[in-house]
Design an enzyme around this catalytic site. Structure first.
Site, mmCIF file in Angstrom:
data_model
loop_
_atom_site.group_PDB
_atom_site.id
_atom_site.type_symbol
_atom_site.label_atom_id
_atom_site.label_comp_id
_atom_site.label_asym_id
_atom_site.label_seq_id
_atom_site.Cartn_x
_atom_site.Cartn_y
_atom_site.Cartn_z
ATOM 1 N N TYR A 62 31.291 44.395 34.713
ATOM 2 C CA TYR A 62 31.615 44.636 33.307
ATOM 3 C C TYR A 62 30.869 43.547 32.549
ATOM 4 O O TYR A 62 30.965 42.364 32.903
ATOM 5 C CB TYR A 62 33.103 44.506 33.016
ATOM 6 C CG TYR A 62 34.026 45.393 33.822
ATOM 7 C CD1 TYR A 62 33.672 46.687 34.173
ATOM 8 C CD2 TYR A 62 35.286 44.931 34.198
ATOM 9 C CE1 TYR A 62 34.541 47.494 34.895
ATOM 10 C CE2 TYR A 62 36.159 45.727 34.919
ATOM 11 C CZ TYR A 62 35.785 47.009 35.265
ATOM 12 O OH TYR A 62 36.635 47.800 35.983
ATOM 13 N N CYS A 65 33.162 40.615 31.412
ATOM 14 C CA CYS A 65 34.129 40.070 32.368
ATOM 15 C C CYS A 65 33.747 38.621 32.669
ATOM 16 O O CYS A 65 32.604 38.349 33.044
ATOM 17 C CB CYS A 65 34.119 40.910 33.638
ATOM 18 S SG CYS A 65 34.739 40.074 35.110
ATOM 19 N N PHE A 67 34.280 36.686 35.176
ATOM 20 C CA PHE A 67 33.809 36.470 36.543
ATOM 21 C C PHE A 67 32.424 37.073 36.756
ATOM 22 O O PHE A 67 31.613 36.535 37.519
ATOM 23 C CB PHE A 67 34.819 37.036 37.537
ATOM 24 C CG PHE A 67 36.166 36.367 37.440
ATOM 25 C CD1 PHE A 67 36.345 35.076 37.902
ATOM 26 C CD2 PHE A 67 37.240 37.011 36.854
ATOM 27 C CE1 PHE A 67 37.570 34.442 37.795
ATOM 28 C CE2 PHE A 67 38.474 36.391 36.743
ATOM 29 C CZ PHE A 67 38.640 35.104 37.214
ATOM 30 N N CYS A 68 32.129 38.184 36.071
ATOM 31 C CA CYS A 68 30.789 38.761 36.131
ATOM 32 C C CYS A 68 29.789 37.867 35.397
ATOM 33 O O CYS A 68 28.651 37.696 35.843
ATOM 34 C CB CYS A 68 30.782 40.155 35.515
ATOM 35 S SG CYS A 68 31.877 41.337 36.348
#
Length: 342
Positions: A62, A65, A67-68
């Protein structure tokens, strides 16, 4: 949030949920397509060097996101080329090929010129992805397939949560290491995941207007018009903002944040900048380390929000450190470590 929406309350909500359930099933029907299918249809292609001859990296993500964003910051800093597959956050059809996992980011590595089964490597969890790739860069004799085995996932007895005990460890067999420096890096990487990241949602969804503004920014930053129909975008933006506003209030209580959540955000930023970075250019010293890249990455996830602007104005050390990190990542300064890479 979709599950919360579909549950609903009362007759009106039940009727709405029934219609949404039919729509949701229509999105997720049919056989899952393999990752190789999606890898050939990326939304973006980032030019760069390869770890191994024709090895192609594909990031399922995403766009906003946290963490992305961590993984993209690492890939960009390291000068690696990769493709991006944007996952539809409602249907998640792009990652349905994983029967037991529905989270992002996921890194899919496969020979670009081969379709042979068994040649692929799939890495899950943002910290595992960063550690495995860093291990490969520091010791090219280790393949990603070998390194993947160093990060086994363990399902806990309570709640069945999947964890990766080794996710903050960079595998460097036979090398002389500064144990104290490594422990500090691991400590701050874990702090980003376990402490700082939990200040983000309560701040970017602090009020309903801020939640709407945040989702509108996500729409723009994530190119949602390429992933959603207009109706789906409207559903995600307006319903998502309302639901996440409610969720953010629960998160504030769950993580014991200050009633004024901005104070918690500023306090944690100061903890990293004063206690972690200190008087150095980066927490890692003269060059960013994995904790710098983790912190920078999650911060870029909130860059277009009011919370980020307020943090820049109220944390004096944030702007210069963030600027140095942006310059290092944009220039792909870590690419020099790819000696011998294709």
């Amino acid at each position: 949030w979709l599950k919360t929406l579909l549950l609903g309350t009362g007759a009106t909500a039940t009727a709405s949920a029934a219609g949404l359930a039919v729509w949701y099933r229509s999105l997720t029907s049919g056989e899952p397509l393999p990752p190789s299918h999606w890898a050939r249809q990326p939304i973006r292609q980032i030019a760069g060097r390869s770890l191994d001859n024709d090895l192609q990296l594909t990031l399922f993500q995403y766009q906003t996101c946290p963490f992305c964003c961590k993984v993209r910051a690492y890939l960009d800093y390291s000068g690696l080329g990769y493709n991006i597959v944007e996952v539809n956050s409602v249907s998640r059809q792009q990652i349905r090929w994983m029967n037991d996992y529905r989270k992002v980011p996921v890194l899919y590595a496969a020979p670009a010129n081969s379709s042979a089964s068994g040649d692929e490597v799939v890495l899950k969890d943002s910290s595992v992805i960063m550690s495995a790739l860093e291990s490969r860069i520091r010791d090219p004799s280790q393949s990603l397939a070998q390194l993947r085995l160093c990060y086994p996932g363990i399902v806990g007895e309570e709640g069945g949560k999947l964890t990766y005990p080794n996710r903050y460890f960079v595998m460097q067999p036979g090398q002389k290491l500064d144990e104290s420096k490594l422990r500090e890096e691991q400590k701050w990487r874990q702090w980003v995941d376990d402490v700082f990241v939990h200040t983000i949602s309560p701040n970017i969804y602090r009020t309903l207007p801020e939640a709407l503004d945040s989702f509108r920014w996500f729409d723009k930053a994530g190119d949602w018009e390429k992933c959603f129909t207009p109706a789906e975008r409207a559903l995600v933006i307006y319903t998502g903002a309302a639901v996440m506003r409610l969720v953010s209030m629960r998160l504030r209580s769950k993580y014991n944040l200050h009633r004024d959540v901005r104070k918690s955000l500023y306090n944690e930023l100061d903890a990293f900048l004063l206690n972690g970075v200190g008087k150095r250019r980066f927490r890692g010293g003269d060059r960013p380390d994995l904790s710098d890249l983790s912190m920078y990455g999650v911060l870029t996830a909130m860059e277009g929000t009011a919370a980020f602007s307020d943090a820049m104005d109220n944390c004096p050390k944030l702007r210069p450190w963030f600027g140095r990190m942006r310059a290092a990542v944009s220039a792909r300064e870590g690419g020099g470590r790819l000696a011998g890479a294709a």
